[in-house]
Design a protein around this motif. Structure first.
Motif, PDB file in Angstrom:
ATOM      1  N   LEU A 119     -15.160  21.363  12.199  1.00 18.15           N
ATOM      2  CA  LEU A 119     -15.145  20.453  13.348  1.00 18.15           C
ATOM      3  C   LEU A 119     -13.837  20.578  14.126  1.00 18.15           C
ATOM      4  O   LEU A 119     -13.835  20.535  15.358  1.00 18.15           O
ATOM      5  CB  LEU A 119     -15.415  19.012  12.909  1.00 18.15           C
ATOM      6  N   ILE A 120     -12.738  20.759  13.416  1.00 13.99           N
ATOM      7  CA  ILE A 120     -11.443  20.878  14.094  1.00 13.99           C
ATOM      8  C   ILE A 120     -11.353  22.229  14.828  1.00 13.99           C
ATOM      9  O   ILE A 120     -10.878  22.306  15.963  1.00 13.99           O
ATOM     10  CB  ILE A 120     -10.280  20.713  13.086  1.00 13.99           C
ATOM     11  N   ALA A 121     -11.845  23.291  14.182  1.00 13.72           N
ATOM     12  CA  ALA A 121     -11.841  24.606  14.832  1.00 13.72           C
ATOM     13  C   ALA A 121     -12.663  24.544  16.118  1.00 13.72           C
ATOM     14  O   ALA A 121     -12.244  25.043  17.171  1.00 13.72           O
ATOM     15  CB  ALA A 121     -12.400  25.657  13.877  1.00 13.72           C
ATOM     16  N   ALA A 122     -13.837  23.907  16.037  1.00 14.07           N
ATOM     17  CA  ALA A 122     -14.711  23.818  17.210  1.00 14.07           C
ATOM     18  C   ALA A 122     -14.033  23.017  18.326  1.00 14.07           C
ATOM     19  O   ALA A 122     -14.011  23.436  19.487  1.00 14.07           O
ATOM     20  CB  ALA A 122     -16.045  23.177  16.820  1.00 14.07           C
ATOM     21  N   LEU A 123     -13.465  21.877  17.950  1.00 12.24           N
ATOM     22  CA  LEU A 123     -12.786  21.042  18.956  1.00 12.24           C
ATOM     23  C   LEU A 123     -11.643  21.789  19.627  1.00 12.24           C
ATOM     24  O   LEU A 123     -11.410  21.653  20.821  1.00 12.24           O
ATOM     25  CB  LEU A 123     -12.179  19.822  18.269  1.00 12.24           C
ATOM     26  N   SER A 124     -10.928  22.596  18.843  1.00  8.34           N
ATOM     27  CA  SER A 124      -9.734  23.260  19.370  1.00  8.34           C
ATOM     28  C   SER A 124     -10.084  24.306  20.416  1.00  8.34           C
ATOM     29  O   SER A 124      -9.229  24.701  21.199  1.00  8.34           O
ATOM     30  CB  SER A 124      -8.926  23.894  18.231  1.00  8.34           C
ATOM     31  N   ALA A 125     -11.342  24.755  20.433  1.00 10.12           N
ATOM     32  CA  ALA A 125     -11.709  25.815  21.369  1.00 10.12           C
ATOM     33  C   ALA A 125     -12.762  25.386  22.393  1.00 10.12           C
ATOM     34  O   ALA A 125     -13.122  26.163  23.270  1.00 10.12           O
ATOM     35  CB  ALA A 125     -12.227  27.024  20.593  1.00 10.12           C
ATOM     36  N   ALA A 126     -13.271  24.150  22.276  1.00  8.30           N
ATOM     37  CA  ALA A 126     -14.413  23.747  23.108  1.00  8.30           C
ATOM     38  C   ALA A 126     -14.028  23.398  24.544  1.00  8.30           C
ATOM     39  O   ALA A 126     -14.856  23.461  25.444  1.00  8.30           O
ATOM     40  CB  ALA A 126     -15.128  22.562  22.463  1.00  8.30           C
ATOM     41  N   GLY A 127     -12.806  22.977  24.762  1.00  5.74           N
ATOM     42  CA  GLY A 127     -12.413  22.575  26.116  1.00  5.74           C
ATOM     43  C   GLY A 127     -12.927  21.201  26.488  1.00  5.74           C
ATOM     44  O   GLY A 127     -13.045  20.882  27.671  1.00  5.74           O
ATOM     45  N   LEU A 128     -13.258  20.388  25.507  1.00  4.40           N
ATOM     46  CA  LEU A 128     -13.632  18.992  25.770  1.00  4.40           C
ATOM     47  C   LEU A 128     -12.449  18.113  25.364  1.00  4.40           C
ATOM     48  O   LEU A 128     -11.611  18.543  24.569  1.00  4.40           O
ATOM     49  CB  LEU A 128     -14.862  18.622  24.928  1.00  4.40           C
ATOM     50  N   PRO A 129     -12.379  16.883  25.892  1.00  5.55           N
ATOM     51  CA  PRO A 129     -11.235  16.035  25.529  1.00  5.55           C
ATOM     52  C   PRO A 129     -11.123  15.865  24.008  1.00  5.55           C
ATOM     53  O   PRO A 129     -12.129  15.673  23.321  1.00  5.55           O
ATOM     54  CB  PRO A 129     -11.568  14.698  26.193  1.00  5.55           C
ATOM     55  N   THR A 130      -9.893  15.976  23.515  1.00  6.83           N
ATOM     56  CA  THR A 130      -9.682  15.864  22.062  1.00  6.83           C
ATOM     57  C   THR A 130      -8.756  14.700  21.713  1.00  6.83           C
ATOM     58  O   THR A 130      -8.467  14.479  20.546  1.00  6.83           O
ATOM     59  CB  THR A 130      -9.030  17.140  21.513  1.00  6.83           C
ATOM     60  N   ASP A 131      -8.281  13.979  22.775  1.00  3.91           N
ATOM     61  CA  ASP A 131      -7.372  12.865  22.475  1.00  3.91           C
ATOM     62  C   ASP A 131      -8.083  11.803  21.656  1.00  3.91           C
ATOM     63  O   ASP A 131      -7.486  11.138  20.818  1.00  3.91           O
ATOM     64  CB  ASP A 131      -6.774  12.276  23.763  1.00  3.91           C
ATOM     65  N   ARG A 132      -9.378  11.660  21.906  1.00  4.11           N
ATOM     66  CA  ARG A 132     -10.204  10.806  21.050  1.00  4.11           C
ATOM     67  C   ARG A 132     -11.527  11.534  20.850  1.00  4.11           C
ATOM     68  O   ARG A 132     -12.051  12.129  21.782  1.00  4.11           O
ATOM     69  CB  ARG A 132     -10.465   9.457  21.725  1.00  4.11           C
ATOM     70  N   PHE A 133     -12.048  11.477  19.639  1.00  2.13           N
ATOM     71  CA  PHE A 133     -13.380  12.058  19.416  1.00  2.13           C
ATOM     72  C   PHE A 133     -14.061  11.309  18.281  1.00  2.13           C
ATOM     73  O   PHE A 133     -13.414  10.569  17.538  1.00  2.13           O
ATOM     74  CB  PHE A 133     -13.300  13.565  19.120  1.00  2.13           C
ATOM     75  N   ARG A 134     -15.373  11.516  18.181  1.00  3.91           N
ATOM     76  CA  ARG A 134     -16.129  10.836  17.131  1.00  3.91           C
ATOM     77  C   ARG A 134     -16.922  11.893  16.377  1.00  3.91           C
ATOM     78  O   ARG A 134     -17.747  12.589  16.973  1.00  3.91           O
ATOM     79  CB  ARG A 134     -17.048   9.813  17.796  1.00  3.91           C
ATOM     80  N   PHE A 135     -16.654  12.013  15.091  1.00  3.06           N
ATOM     81  CA  PHE A 135     -17.354  12.990  14.263  1.00  3.06           C
ATOM     82  C   PHE A 135     -18.570  12.301  13.665  1.00  3.06           C
ATOM     83  O   PHE A 135     -18.440  11.298  12.964  1.00  3.06           O
ATOM     84  CB  PHE A 135     -16.421  13.504  13.167  1.00  3.06           C
ATOM     85  N   GLU A 136     -19.738  12.861  13.930  1.00  2.00           N
ATOM     86  CA  GLU A 136     -20.976  12.240  13.466  1.00  2.00           C
ATOM     87  C   GLU A 136     -21.594  12.976  12.293  1.00  2.00           C
ATOM     88  O   GLU A 136     -22.647  12.593  11.803  1.00  2.00           O
ATOM     89  CB  GLU A 136     -21.986  12.182  14.626  1.00  2.00           C
ATOM     90  N   GLY A 137     -20.985  14.067  11.836  1.00  2.00           N
ATOM     91  CA  GLY A 137     -21.554  14.819  10.717  1.00  2.00           C
ATOM     92  C   GLY A 137     -22.949  15.320  11.055  1.00  2.00           C
ATOM     93  O   GLY A 137     -23.225  15.673  12.209  1.00  2.00           O
ATOM     94  N   PHE A 138     -23.835  15.333  10.072  1.00  2.00           N
ATOM     95  CA  PHE A 138     -25.219  15.775  10.300  1.00  2.00           C
ATOM     96  C   PHE A 138     -26.063  14.598  10.791  1.00  2.00           C
ATOM     97  O   PHE A 138     -25.968  13.497  10.241  1.00  2.00           O
ATOM     98  CB  PHE A 138     -25.830  16.298   8.998  1.00  2.00           C
ATOM     99  N   LEU A 139     -26.903  14.841  11.779  1.00  2.00           N
ATOM    100  CA  LEU A 139     -27.847  13.819  12.233  1.00  2.00           C
ATOM    101  C   LEU A 139     -28.966  13.711  11.192  1.00  2.00           C
ATOM    102  O   LEU A 139     -29.218  14.673  10.457  1.00  2.00           O
ATOM    103  CB  LEU A 139     -28.453  14.233  13.580  1.00  2.00           C
ATOM    104  N   PRO A 140     -29.678  12.570  11.157  1.00  2.00           N
ATOM    105  CA  PRO A 140     -30.800  12.470  10.209  1.00  2.00           C
ATOM    106  C   PRO A 140     -31.824  13.579  10.481  1.00  2.00           C
ATOM    107  O   PRO A 140     -32.034  13.961  11.630  1.00  2.00           O
ATOM    108  CB  PRO A 140     -31.399  11.092  10.503  1.00  2.00           C
ATOM    109  N   ALA A 141     -32.462  14.079   9.409  1.00  2.00           N
ATOM    110  CA  ALA A 141     -33.437  15.166   9.555  1.00  2.00           C
ATOM    111  C   ALA A 141     -34.731  14.668  10.205  1.00  2.00           C
ATOM    112  O   ALA A 141     -35.389  15.397  10.938  1.00  2.00           O
ATOM    113  CB  ALA A 141     -33.732  15.765   8.183  1.00  2.00           C
ATOM    114  N   LYS A 142     -35.092  13.401   9.946  1.00  2.00           N
ATOM    115  CA  LYS A 142     -36.363  12.884  10.485  1.00  2.00           C
ATOM    116  C   LYS A 142     -36.204  12.524  11.965  1.00  2.00           C
ATOM    117  O   LYS A 142     -35.228  11.879  12.361  1.00  2.00           O
ATOM    118  CB  LYS A 142     -36.796  11.646   9.703  1.00  2.00           C
ATOM    119  N   ALA A 143     -37.227  12.926  12.743  1.00  2.00           N
ATOM    120  CA  ALA A 143     -37.144  12.797  14.206  1.00  2.00           C
ATOM    121  C   ALA A 143     -36.842  11.367  14.667  1.00  2.00           C
ATOM    122  O   ALA A 143     -35.971  11.159  15.514  1.00  2.00           O
ATOM    123  CB  ALA A 143     -38.440  13.296  14.835  1.00  2.00           C
TER     124      ALA A 143
END
Ligand code: SAM
Length: 282
Positions: A119-143
């Motif tokens: 998640l940190i590697a992705a954030l460091s290269a994504a070009g989206l704001p990183t001053d605040r972020f919310r890590f949601e992990g995996f979303l539920p598998a069921k729709a």
């Protein structure tokens, strides 16, 4: 290197590129008495590659609570332990939380050895704001549960970070379009630090089409990042607020009209007063 005995080291391992294994991580793993691993076969290959001969013991999500106590007893008896997961930083969508919590409760020293984390590697290269972020992990598998979870994030204004499985990426992007709108900006970070590393940004609709059209984009490991919802500008005077102000200005002095408009519309009084002055001048 400082090496402490009778403690628990929490050691990050690479997320793909073995060059990211830090010298300190390797040395700690060589010197501890036992390494708690998620999967002995998987970690066995990594440890062998780095000539680490320390014994391993399996600690995965199904046995963590039972094993935690006996592992920590070993520390209390004088041993030094390390915890690793299959890849990246333990505890980040990986086992280890119960072990670390119990260790701290027992007053055992817990020492992190930082390193790769998707998640940190992705954030460091994504070009989206990183001053605040919310890590949601995996979303539920069921729709249903997944959509509900996404709905609850609709107004979140900080950057959102998800881990996603390649089998579900199409469905997730489709659901995200429904909930956040086709225009919301997103970044798909795939196979970070590996040969086929791909980091692509675009509107959700665009990324969704790209993933649907190219099966390669549905392979490997994925971090999905979403730009936060646009923040409501408290100071913005929308047409409705301006209408109220204009009506009140017909019959009331400037200050009173601004005050009442503020009460009615929720826009700040100072802002409305300034606008009222402009209107009077016009
Ligand atoms: N503890 C790990 C960390 O520090 O990132 C995460 C473990 S979690 C079980 C595995 C998920 O992390 C994958 O499904 C993927 O979403 C993400 N991930 C791990 N390695 C990755 C990589 N090289 N590129 C992109 N995503 C990765």
């Amino acid at each position: 290197m400082d090496f402490h005995k009778q403690c628990l080291y929490v050691v990050a391992t690479p997320i793909g590129n073995l060059g990211d294994f830090s010298p300190r991580a390797i040395e700690v793993l060589q010197r501890v008495d036992l390494i708690a691993v998620e999967d002995t076969r998987h970690s066995g290959r990594l440890l062998q590659h780095f000539a680490i001969q320390t014994p391993m013991q399996a600690l995965h999500e199904h046995n963590e609570r039972q094993r935690a106590d006996s592992l920590l007893q070993k520390i209390e008896q004088g041993q030094t332990l390390a915890l690793i997961s299959d890849a990246g930083t333990p505890l980040v969508s990986d086992p280890g939380y119960h072990l670390v919590r119990l260790a701290r409760e027992k007053g055992i020293r817990v020492i992190p050895v930082p390193g790769a984390c998707a998640l940190i590697a992705a954030l460091s290269a994504a070009g989206l704001p990183t001053d605040r972020f919310r890590f949601e992990g995996f979303l539920p598998a069921k729709a249903g549960a997944r959509r509900q979870q996404l709905e609850s994030l609709k107004q979140e204004s900080v950057t959102l970070v998800f881990y996603e499985s390649p089998h579900r990426i199409e469905e997730t992007l489709a659901d995200m379009q429904q909930v956040f709108g086709a225009e919301r900006q997103a970044v798909l970070a795939r196979e970070l630090s590996k040969t086929f590393e791909t980091i692509r940004d675009g509107a959700l609709a665009e990324l969704s089409q790209w993933v649907d059209a190219d099966a390669n984009q549905r392979r490997g490991e994925i971090v999905l990042l979403l730009e936060g919802a646009p923040q409501q500008d408290e100071d913005e005077i929308k047409p409705d607020a301006e209408r109220v102000l204009k009506i009140l200005l017909r019959d009331l002095p400037l200050k009173q009209a601004a005050g009442l408009s503020a009460e009615i519309t929720g826009v700040r009084k100072k802002k409305l007063y300034a606008r009222a002055l402009e209107l009077k001048e016009d």
